[in-house]
Design an enzyme around this catalytic site. Sequence first.
Site, short mmCIF file in Angstrom:
data_model
loop_
_atom_site.label_atom_id
_atom_site.label_comp_id
_atom_site.label_asym_id
_atom_site.label_seq_id
_atom_site.Cartn_x
_atom_site.Cartn_y
_atom_site.Cartn_z
CB SER A 185 8.52 8.84 -6.87
OG SER A 185 8.85 8.82 -8.25
CB THR A 188 -0.94 0.01 1.22
OG1 THR A 188 -0.16 -0.15 2.42
CG2 THR A 188 -1.96 -1.11 1.12
CB CYS A 225 10.26 2.13 -13.19
SG CYS A 225 11.69 2.43 -12.13
CG HIS A 243 12.41 7.10 -13.53
ND1 HIS A 243 12.41 7.81 -12.35
CD2 HIS A 243 12.44 5.77 -13.18
CE1 HIS A 243 12.44 6.96 -11.33
NE2 HIS A 243 12.45 5.73 -11.81
NE ARG A 275 5.20 0.16 8.59
CZ ARG A 275 6.24 0.66 7.94
NH1 ARG A 275 7.29 1.11 8.61
NH2 ARG A 275 6.28 0.66 6.63
CB SER A 276 -0.02 -1.26 6.36
OG SER A 276 1.18 -0.56 6.12
CB VAL A 334 3.99 0.87 -6.53
CG1 VAL A 334 3.43 -0.03 -7.64
CG2 VAL A 334 5.32 1.48 -6.99
CG ASN A 365 9.04 7.16 -11.36
OD1 ASN A 365 8.92 8.36 -11.60
ND2 ASN A 365 9.15 6.69 -10.13
#
Length: 335
Positions: free
Chosen positions: A157, A11, A127, A240, A39-40, A14, A313
């Site tokens: 990013s 999450t 990417c 990019h 953790r999420s 991307v 990207n």
Amino acid sequence: MKKYNVAIVGTGAVGQELLNVLAERNFPINQLKLLATERSAGKEVQFLGETHIIRKTTPQEFAGVDIALFAGGGASKEYAKEAVKRGAVVVDNGSSFRMDPEVPLVVPEVNPEAVREHKGIIANPNCSTIQMVVALNPIHQKAKIKRVVVSTYQAVSGSGVDAIEELKTQSKDILADQEIVKKCYPHQIAYNMLPHIDVFLENDYSKEEMKMVNETKKIMGSEEIKVTATTVRVPVANGHSESINIETEKKLSAKEAKEILAKAPGIILEDDPMKNIYPMPINVQGRDEVFVGRIRDDHSIDNGLNMWVVADNLRKGAATNTIQIAELLVKESLV
């Protein structure tokens, strides 16, 4: 239209973009499941007006899932095959399976037919490789590429949301004459450039550079193409950029290359330097196309071209390409 049970694993930057692209492209979703680390787990995410609770990733969570989209990181190494065992087709943004001969490495504008060879897992390329091969393939089909020299200028990013915040924080601290704190990178990234993406290997190339070398050959189906790369992290938030030098077997002029690329799928030609028109990261935000410009003859060799290639990207370099692969699976009835 048939609808599918879709899981997104991860999450972060991307993963968030995967949700955006799924919504924008109206992907036929029956049920959506969001999976991440402990953790999420428990956090709420809004998608198309509905609240979804992130769940901890476990093998059992893939039961009933048709398509599992892995956002990257190490999760696919642990859970991709578990998802396949439970009937899901996996599209993986991580690097674990890209060079596996049993796993297709797909860019839909270049090798869409490769999805038919999947055995449960399809890999999404790096990417920087994705945007390069989208630009290279039309040239290769016309004049056969012998050699590619690429230098990349990659946004932070690509390292995740923490790196974006680090760039912002360091920039503010520099302007305020405050001490610079480095967490994501070994050196200051604000007002700087680092010729260092991923770890260095014994051959003195970085892992990112070798990804571009090896993945390009696999995607384009040609071990004969010679590729060398230098990858650089730059203080740009997103988008990019790549300077690409190409040597072809057949002579192709810059004018001919522009005409070919102007008609190629997934490409927008921005090439009028006398009017200051050329691709820039700031202008590709939220776009799914690969932007190409500064196309010119390389006078140092007989059959040479130079071009400048820019893409978002997080979109074409990750989320959009992943969803395009999932759309191919649906179109080809492979899921």
